[in-house]
Structures are given as C-alpha cells and as structure tokens.
Write an enzyme that holds these catalytic residues in place. Structure first.
Site, PDB file in Angstrom:
ATOM      1  N   ILE A  29      -5.506  -6.929  -9.825  1.00 42.14           N
ATOM      2  CA  ILE A  29      -5.230  -7.167  -8.404  1.00 42.14           C
ATOM      3  C   ILE A  29      -4.208  -6.186  -7.830  1.00 42.14           C
ATOM      4  O   ILE A  29      -3.936  -6.196  -6.638  1.00 42.14           O
ATOM      5  CB  ILE A  29      -4.739  -8.612  -8.156  1.00 42.14           C
ATOM      6  CG1 ILE A  29      -3.467  -8.900  -8.972  1.00 42.14           C
ATOM      7  CG2 ILE A  29      -5.829  -9.610  -8.430  1.00 42.14           C
ATOM      8  CD1 ILE A  29      -2.851 -10.242  -8.670  1.00 42.14           C
ATOM      9  N   GLY A  73       0.632  -0.028  -9.831  1.00 41.86           N
ATOM     10  CA  GLY A  73       1.862   0.601  -9.378  1.00 41.86           C
ATOM     11  C   GLY A  73       2.564   1.274 -10.522  1.00 41.86           C
ATOM     12  O   GLY A  73       2.155   1.174 -11.680  1.00 41.86           O
ATOM     13  N   GLY A  74       3.645   1.989 -10.170  1.00 43.60           N
ATOM     14  CA  GLY A  74       4.402   2.683 -11.197  1.00 43.60           C
ATOM     15  C   GLY A  74       4.985   1.751 -12.221  1.00 43.60           C
ATOM     16  O   GLY A  74       5.218   2.122 -13.363  1.00 43.60           O
ATOM     17  N   GLY A  78       3.566  -0.883 -13.445  1.00 41.06           N
ATOM     18  CA  GLY A  78       2.560  -1.480 -14.295  1.00 41.06           C
ATOM     19  C   GLY A  78       1.437  -2.112 -13.497  1.00 41.06           C
ATOM     20  O   GLY A  78       1.536  -2.310 -12.287  1.00 41.06           O
ATOM     21  N   VAL A 105      -1.079  -5.253 -12.455  1.00 37.16           N
ATOM     22  CA  VAL A 105      -0.912  -6.688 -12.260  1.00 37.16           C
ATOM     23  C   VAL A 105      -2.297  -7.331 -12.228  1.00 37.16           C
ATOM     24  O   VAL A 105      -3.208  -6.846 -11.546  1.00 37.16           O
ATOM     25  CB  VAL A 105      -0.144  -7.001 -10.960  1.00 37.16           C
ATOM     26  CG1 VAL A 105       0.041  -8.499 -10.801  1.00 37.16           C
ATOM     27  CG2 VAL A 105       1.198  -6.304 -10.962  1.00 37.16           C
ATOM     28  N   LYS A 134       2.025  -9.101 -15.146  1.00 37.25           N
ATOM     29  CA  LYS A 134       2.343  -7.676 -15.055  1.00 37.25           C
ATOM     30  C   LYS A 134       2.365  -7.095 -16.459  1.00 37.25           C
ATOM     31  O   LYS A 134       3.039  -7.616 -17.345  1.00 37.25           O
ATOM     32  CB  LYS A 134       3.698  -7.455 -14.378  1.00 37.25           C
ATOM     33  CG  LYS A 134       4.061  -5.961 -14.252  1.00 37.25           C
ATOM     34  CD  LYS A 134       5.528  -5.752 -13.919  1.00 37.25           C
ATOM     35  CE  LYS A 134       5.836  -6.079 -12.494  1.00 37.25           C
ATOM     36  NZ  LYS A 134       7.224  -5.691 -12.130  1.00 37.25           N
ATOM     37  N   ASP A 142      16.600  -3.266  -4.371  1.00 39.11           N
ATOM     38  CA  ASP A 142      15.336  -2.724  -3.866  1.00 39.11           C
ATOM     39  C   ASP A 142      14.675  -3.732  -2.931  1.00 39.11           C
ATOM     40  O   ASP A 142      13.481  -4.024  -3.042  1.00 39.11           O
ATOM     41  CB  ASP A 142      14.407  -2.367  -5.032  1.00 39.11           C
ATOM     42  CG  ASP A 142      13.310  -1.384  -4.609  1.00 39.11           C
ATOM     43  OD1 ASP A 142      13.456  -0.762  -3.537  1.00 39.11           O
ATOM     44  OD2 ASP A 142      12.318  -1.234  -5.339  1.00 39.11           O
TER      45      ASP A 142
END
Length: 974
Positions: A676, A679-680, A682, A684, A698, A811
């Site tokens: 689904i 990304g950097g 990992g 998901v 993840k 973040d």
C-alpha cells in the site's frame, strides 16, 4: 484607692488588648487563607505538585510561591513556569490589600481578566506573559505603583487600553508584544513613561510613524518595535537613546537612511533593522564598536562597508544579504571575536574574501553567494572545523579549493557553483560525514570523482554539472542511501552507469546528459521507488530500454542521442522527443521520429526470408525455453522478493499491545498485492488477520537507512546499520499510549529484516487528502480540518509534556499525520525522533533533520533545537489546513515558502479571510482565519516567541467553531 484599682486592672487590660490583637491576626490570616484557597480552586492541578503545601492547616506564608512581609501579610505570589492551567480570579487576588507582586508568566492560563484587576492598587510587579488568555486587556490606570508589566504573548486581543498607561509613570519594564491587538497608531502615551529601561512592543499591530518624541525615553536599554506596520523614517530622536544596548526594528516598512547622529548609540550590542525599505550608506554605524550582532538584510542599503568594521572586536553575527552594497569587505572583519555567522549574499561586493573570519574556529555559516568576489577560497578555511554551511555561489572566484575544506567534519552544505574553480575533488571528501549537499556546477573542476565520496552517507544532493570531470562514476555510489538528486551532466564521464545506483532508493532526480557513458542502462534504475526525472541523453549508451522503465512513475525521461536498440514500451511514448537520435529504436506503429517495429521486421524478412524463418524458429524455441525457465524463476522470486522467508523460529517478536498476531501469518502476507505504500524508510503492506482485523506492516531491510529527500522531503544523516530508524521507532512508540499517536502493536526482527506492525489507518495521510486529490479535499470542510488540527496538536502535546521522557518528533508534517476511518488523526513516523535530555537543555543535532518547507528557521544558524522546532513544523501544517496549499508552491516565488507567503500577504494588508482555502464554506472562513492567527504564533521567527504545544491546544480549543464539536474522548490516554 482609685489609683490602686487602676494598677490592679492594668494586667487585665493588657490581656484584653493581646486577645484583640490575636483575634485580629487570626482574622487576617483566615481572610488571606480563604482568598488563596479560592484562587487555587480556579486552577487545575499541574503535573508538578505545586499546591502540596497549600492546605488549611499550613500558614499561608509557608505556601509554595507565597512571600509575606514582616507582619505575615501576603506580599508576593510567585508561580511562574509552574505548568498551571485554568483561570485567574483577579477579584479575589485584589482582596490581598498589601499584594505587590503577581508573577504567573509562562503557564497555560486561560479565560479573561476582569476589570477587578483595577483594585490591585498596591501592585508593583505584574507578569501574565506567555499564557493563553482571551479577550481585552482591562484598563490599567489605577495601577499607578506598577514598575514591571509583562503581557508578552499572553493571548489578549482587541483594542489595547493605551490611554490607561498615562498614570503608570513608575514603569521601568513594559512588554506587550506578540499579541493580536487591533491596529493602532504609535502609542504616544508610552512616551511619558520616562523611567522605562525596557520597552517591547514587537508584533502588536502598531502602525504609522515612530514618534520623534521617542527620544524622551533616555533610560531605555532595550527597544523592540519589530514585526509591526511602522512606516516613514527612523526619527532623529532615537539618537538621544545613548544607553540602548538592543534595538530591533525588523519587519516593518521603514524608509530613508539612518539619521545623522545615529553613531552616538555607542552602547548598542544588538541591532536589527532587517526586512524594511531603508536606503543610503551605513557610515553612521562605523562608531558602534560594541556590536555583537548586526542584521541589515533585505533593505536597499548601498555604498561600501566602512573599514572600521574590520576593527569591531565583539562582532559575532553579521548579515547584510539582499541589499546593494559595493566595494570590498574589510579584510580584518571577524578576526577578533568568536565570529560565527556572516551572510552578505545578493549584493555587489567585490575584492577577495576576508581570510580570518574563522580565526577562533567558531564560524558556522559563510554565505557570500551572488556577488563579484574574486580570488580563491582562503586556505585558512580548510581548518575551520566549526563550519556548517559554505555558500559562495555565483561570484568570480577561481583557483583550487583548499584540500582541508573537502573534509570538514561539520560541513553540511558546500555550494561553489557558478565560479571558475578548477582542480580535483580531494579524496579526503570521504571524511565529510555531515555533508548533505555538494553543489559544484558551472566551474572548471576536473579529474575523477573519488570513490571515497560514497562514504559521505549523509549526502542528499550532488550537482557536478558543467565541469570537466572524467573517468567512471564510482561503482560504490549505491551506498548513498539518502541521495535524492544526482546531476553529472555536461562532463566527460565514461564507462557504464553503475548498477548499484539502483540501491539509492531515495533518488528522485538523475541527470547524466552529455557525457561519454557507454554500455547498457541498468534495469535497477526502473525499480527506484522515488524516481521522478531521468535524463541520460547525449551519451553512448547501448542495448535495449529496460522493461522496468514501463512501470516507473516518471514525469521526465530523456534518452535521446544514444545507441539504443529495440522496442520502446508503449507506456513511455508520452515522452515524445525523448528517443530521437537512436536509429535502432522502434515503436509498434509509425511515428514522426521513430520507425515501426513491424516494417523493420518485414524488410529484414524480404532480404533473406529462408534464413530468417529458420533463425526465428530456433530463436523462438530457445526463447520459449528460457521464458519458461525465467517465468518459473520470477514466480518463485516474486513470492519471496519482498522479504526473505527464513525459518519462523529465527524471527524474534516483541509485542506491545494485546492482539492475536502470528509472525508466520504476517510474513507470508508481505506480497506485492498487499503493498500500500513505498518510501525511503521501507515498504508498507496491509495485512488482514484471521479475525478480520487489519494491520499495517512496515518492512525495513537491515543495513539500509534511507529517507526521501528534495524540495518537500526529509533531510537526515545516515546512522549506523539497521538500528537507526527501526530502533528509534520501537523505542518511542512502544512506550506511547495516546489516541492521537499511531499504535505500534509489535516488532518482528530477523538477521536481515525488521518489521514494525501498526494499526491500519484506512484514510491515508493528511498530505494525500489535502494535496493529491481534488475530490478528497472537496469533502474536507472546515469542521473536519479543525478536528484534525486539534487531534494532531494533542498528540504532539502528549509527546512534549505527557511522556515520562519527553520526545522531540523532528519531522512533523502532513504526510506524517495519518487518518483513521473517522478522519481522526494519528502522529506517525518516529524515525527521526529524539528523547529530550532530562536537564531540559536544547538538543544538539549533528545535521539538519526534518523536511524542507517544515523546518524551523533556527536550523539556519544553530544545531541546537527543542520542542519549539516541532511547534514551528506544526504551524506549517495548520497553514496547510487553512489555505489548502503546500508548504512550497511555485506561485509563492523562488525560495519562498508558505510562512513567508502568508506573512507577506498580511503585510500587504490582505485580509486573513482571503487567504483561507476557497473550498471551505463561506460561513466557516472566519473560524478558519482564527486558526491562521494561531499558525502565525507557531511559526514565529524566534523560538522563544512560539507557544508550547500545550498552549497551542488551548488556543485551538478556544476558537472552536460553534458548529464543530470536538470528541471529548479524543484527549484520553489509551
């Protein structure tokens, strides 16, 4: 006899007087006890047990925060910074007739302050600053004994009662700034307060000109009028304030030059008049030899820098960018004190760079871009170990870069673009462990790109374009897991494109155009999850276009002018001119630039039909055989490509919440069809458990540490091995129990993989809802957005104030706020989070951690950050919710983010309601504008001016729309 009787009665009289005295004392004590207990009853018990001593059996003089006079009458209430919340009953406090001091600053107090404050006529000290009060400030005229008044960032609004200051002639300290008062002219009433040594009126909506009579306040040591709507010239009267140590006038609309005699302010230590429309030369400043900080940026100043500046022995911060200065900088500038910052960018300075600005090894920022400096980089900066940012872009600098500069340990940005530098990049660049951006474009650099650059695992962006580099691209480039942008175009690189480049999972932008690269294009490039732009044109690349390119999500692809052959996948034909200059390429149908694959085949068949048929039969049989083998291999690989399935006994599962989870079931479910998100950090997956519950998993490969980077992505240093992100998230989330923080069910680890199992949130991220689908955002009226704002704020409040060990997220952004089926928010992604030091000191980060557009401005000049950096990022999220815009948009202009855009719009007298997203209902736009005000508090330039997250929650709840009911259970802890 009568005399005797009198003497006989005297002891009884004395006893009676003593009794009356004791009754009086008791009565007085009881009255004050009752008043203080009533005051306590209006407040909520804080985490620190401030009121443990406030019990009826104790004498009021022994209460925490209470000071009594000699007669045991309450004289002072000192409860600042005690985490108090609730309301303040001024009517009861003013019954303490000898009360001289009330200090309640830096708490979380709310509500209004009644006119009963007028009855506290004995007050000499009143501090209500840094709270969340509401309503107007009551009239203050009866508080004639006041010497100290602090209402800074107190939450008051409306018209300030300036006229009531006339009677407060004993004031020595007056701080009213950072409140959203109604606009008013410069308050002449203040000019009668001739005992003032401190006057802080920044950011409180003052307009018009600074009065000439400001010179009456001759005792002033601190004058701050920044961030208002002031216009006109700096008055001549300001030159009479010879005791001034700090003068701040930034972010106004002041014009003209410095008044004659400004140089008499020789006590000035800090002077900031940035972001105005001031002009003329700065020769008047040459006498200000005690200056430590001088900020003149974003004005229209011209002329040369006085040579006397080179003798300023205390100067540490010097910022003149975006003006019209000319001439050379004094060569001794910065060589005396602990000089740490210089920014003279965007001027017309010429001459050499002063060589001694890092003589004390304190310099962190050397910013001189867009000038006319000549000569080379002084060799002295090769020893400047403190340097964090080096930017000399767009000058006329030349020569070889000193070897030591390449390996400076704290340097995160090297920007030497658009100069005439030459020579190689030294091999010691591998020692620059903090380096995030390397920009050398448009120079004359030459030689090979050292293999050691692959050791700089913090690199996010490399731009070596338009130079004379040669040799191979290092085969070890795949180690740069955080690399987002790689520009090597217009050089003389040879050899193949390294296959390891496919391991740079954060890569979004790759440009190798106009080199001498050869061999095949690695198929691994097509599998890069973040790749958005790829330009390999004008090389000698051969072979076919990798099939993996068919499924990539490229917005730009250019393979023109190579030696490629074979079929162009139909999915890539949207890039019309990207394949010209490759005679061996063909497409399924005739095109303007490429030939048809079918016609090519027929011509070949006509040339030698018999041989071709025989060849096709043999080749076809071989292809069929190999295809069958490859299909079986890929089918086997596909079932296992996401995660290696070891013996389930080799997996270690640690469970943090009760849920029937089987590691075998989870691991087997990690298939392509369940993916689904990528990304950097990992992949998901969504996994459905046997009982029907859905979870999100993840997957992080051990040994990888990567995050996407770029204009709207995360910057972070690579940390050691698997544990950097995985252990950070486990450590944070396993101990957190809050409804607005994503729930971590368990972690599962093996030798080569790590899994984090979360609750599944079906509505994705706030970023997706706001920015990725018009249909989605059109359903998000202000009621939904407000609920998301409050919920996310409560999650951050818990991290900052509610955890046993307080947490910095580092973040905060809309893509890290996930939404459940009811659109309730969860704070997620704790890969960059840090636990605050027990001492409460600001955290020291070795490199910028966060996301462009969301990062607080203090990252530009310090590595010391605290909760206020998270508050700034959350303020950006609030701006997204209110305006519907991204943190960085093209319409804002180059280098302009949403904070600057909103502030500039308001400065141009644009109504706040006009900035609200047009898709929000008209009847709710006023409510949304109230949250815009809170966002501006959160994104204040100075961290100390931002509220805490606890205060943000209170402010948001105070502006709850009447039609929007926040779920009362949302703040409960799970």
């Amino acid at each position: 006899m009568a005399v005797k009787s009198i003497f006989q009665l005297q002891p009884y009289s004395m006893l009676l007087n003593l009794l009356f005295f004791l009754l009086f004392i008791c009565s007085s004590h009881c009255d004050e006890l009752q008043i203080l207990m009533h005051f306590k009853s209006t407040l909520k018990e804080p985490i620190l047990l401030v009121f443990d001593s406030w019990i009826p059996d104790n004498h009021v003089c022994n209460f925490t925060g209470i000071v009594c006079d000699r007669n045991e009458k309450v004289k002072e209430i000192n409860l600042a910074e005690k985490n108090l919340s609730g309301t303040v009953s001024a009517d009861s406090l003013c019954s303490l007739e000898l009360l001289e001091r009330v200090s309640l600053g830096s708490n979380f107090l709310v509500g209004s302050i009644s006119d009963h404050l007028m009855n506290c006529t004995s007050l000499k000290y009143l501090d209500l600053g840094f709270n969340s009060f509401s309503g107007n400030v009551p009239a203050l005229s009866s508080l004639s004994k006041l010497k100290f008044l602090n209402l800074n960032l107190s939450g008051f609004t409306g018209a300030f009662p300036w006229k009531s200051l006339r009677n407060l002639t004993n004031l020595t300290f007056l701080s009213l700034g950072d409140n959203l008062f109604d606009r008013s002219p410069f308050p002449l009433e203040v000019l009668n307060l001739q005992n003032l040594y401190w006057l802080y009126l920044s950011n409180c909506s003052i307009e018009g000109q600074i009065s000439e009579s400001i010179g009456n306040l001759t005792l002033l040591e601190n004058l701050e009028l920044s961030h208002n709507y002031l216009s006109g010239r700096i008055p001549d009267g300001i030159t009479k304030l010879t005791k001034l140590r700090q003068l701040e006038l930034y972010e106004n609309s002041l014009t003209g030059d410095f008044p004659v005699g400004f140089g008499t302010l020789t006590s000035l230590v800090s002077f900031d008049c940035s972001s105005n429309n001031l002009e003329g030369d700065i020769s008047e400043l040459r006498f200000l030899t005690k200056l430590v900080s001088l900020q003149l940026f974003e004005n229209n100043f011209s002329g040369e820098i006085p040579e006397e500046f080179g003798e300023f022995r205390f100067l540490e911060d010097f910022s003149l960018y975006t003006n019209q200065f000319t001439g050379s900088l004094p060569q001794k500038i910065g060589s005396w004190a602990d000089f740490n910052f210089i920014d003279v960018s965007e001027n017309s300075f010429s001459g050499p760079i002063p060589p001694e600005m890092c003589s004390k090894d304190k310099l962190t920022d050397l910013l001189m871009l867009q000038n006319k400096f000549i000569g080379g980089l002084p060799a002295t900066y090769g020893n400047c170990s403190s340097l964090v940012r080096l930017r000399v872009k767009n000058n006329s600098l030349s020569g070889i870069v000193p070897t030591g500069i390449w390996s400076l340990p704290n340097l995160s940005l090297i920007d030497l673009a658009l100069n005439q530098f030459e020579g190689p990049i030294a091999p010691n660049i591998g020692e620059a462990k903090s380096l995030a951006q390397l920009c050398l474009a448009n120079n004359r650099f030459s030689g090979v790109l050292p293999e050691t650059i692959s050791e700089d695992t913090s690199l996010v962006a490399i731009d070596l374009s338009l130079n004379q580099f040669s040799g191979n691209i290092p085969s070890t480039v795949g180690k740069l897991q955080t690399l987002s942008s790689l520009h090597l175009e217009n050089n003389f690189f040879t050899g193949p494109i390294p296959d390891s480049l496919g391991s740079c999972v954060s890569l979004a932008d790759v440009n190798f155009a106009s080199n001498l690269l050869s061999a095949k294009i690695p198929a691994s490039l097509g599998y890069l999850p973040s790749l958005n732009s790829l330009n390999l044109s004008n090389n000698n690349l051969s072979g076919e276009i990798p099939e993996s390119f068919s499924s990539s999500r490229l917005s730009l692809l250019d393979l023109a002018n190579n030696e490629l052959v074979g079929h162009v996948p139909s999915s890539l034909l949207i890039f019309k001119s990207s394949f010209t200059g490759n005679p061996g390429l063909c497409i399924d149908q005739n095109g303007d630039d490429l030939k048809s694959c079918s016609s090519n085949y027929n011509n070949a068949k006509g040339h030698n039909k018999t041989i071709l048929m025989a060849s096709c039969f043999i080749v076809g049989a071989l292809v069929l055989l190999f295809s069958l083998s490859y299909f079986l291999y890929m089918k086997s690989r596909k079932s296992n490509q996401e995660i290696p399935i070891r013996s389930f006994n080799s997996w270690d599962m640690k469970q943090f919440h009760v849920l029937q989870i089987s590691e075998e079931h989870i691991i087997k479910a990690l298939k392509q069809e369940n993916l689904i998100g990528k990304g950097g950090s990992g992949n998901v997956y969504r996994v459905v458990l046997a009982g029907g519950e859905q979870i999100a998993v993840k997957h992080i490969l051990n040994g990888e540490r990567s995050r996407s980077c770029g204009a709207s992505s995360t910057l972070v240093a690579k940390e050691n091995g698997r544990s950097s992100e995985f252990d950070a998230e486990v450590a944070m989330l396993s101990s957190i129990r809050h409804v607005n923080v994503v729930k971590l069910y368990c972690s599962i680890t093996s030798e080569d993989s790590s899994l984090l199992v979360y609750e599944y949130l079906p509505n994705g991220s706030l970023w997706d809802k706001l920015h990725c689908s018009y249909e989605e955002i059109s359903t998000m009226d202000w009621k939904i957005r407000y609920d998301i704002a409050v919920g996310a704020a409560k999650g951050l409040e818990y991290l900052h104030h509610g955890c046993k060990r307080l947490i910095l997220h580092r973040d905060v952004k809309s893509s890290n706020i996930l939404l459940d089926e009811h659109m309730k928010p969860r704070i997620a992604d704790f890969g960059l989070a840090k636990i605050l030091q027990a001492s409460g000191e600001r955290d020291s980060a070795s490199i910028v951690a966060g996301t462009y557009g969301y990062m607080a401005p203090e990252y530009a000049y310090t590595t010391k950050v605290d909760q206020k950096s998270d508050v700034y990022s959350f303020g950006v999220v609030l701006l997204e919710l209110v305006t519907g815009k991204k943190p960085v948009e093209k319409e804002f202009g180059e280098y302009i983010d949403i904070v600057h855009w909103v502030c500039s719009s308001i400065a141009r007298e644009k109504n706040m309601v006009d900035l609200v997203d047009s898709r929000i209902s008209e009847d709710l736009k006023e409510d949304a504008a109230e949250v815009l005000r809170i966002a501006l508090y959160c994104t204040a330039r100075m961290p100390t001016s931002r509220p805490s997250m606890r205060m943000v929650v209170q402010m948001l709840e105070d502006v709850e729309p009447s039609a929007c009911k926040v779920d009362g259970d949302q703040e409960s802890i799970m």
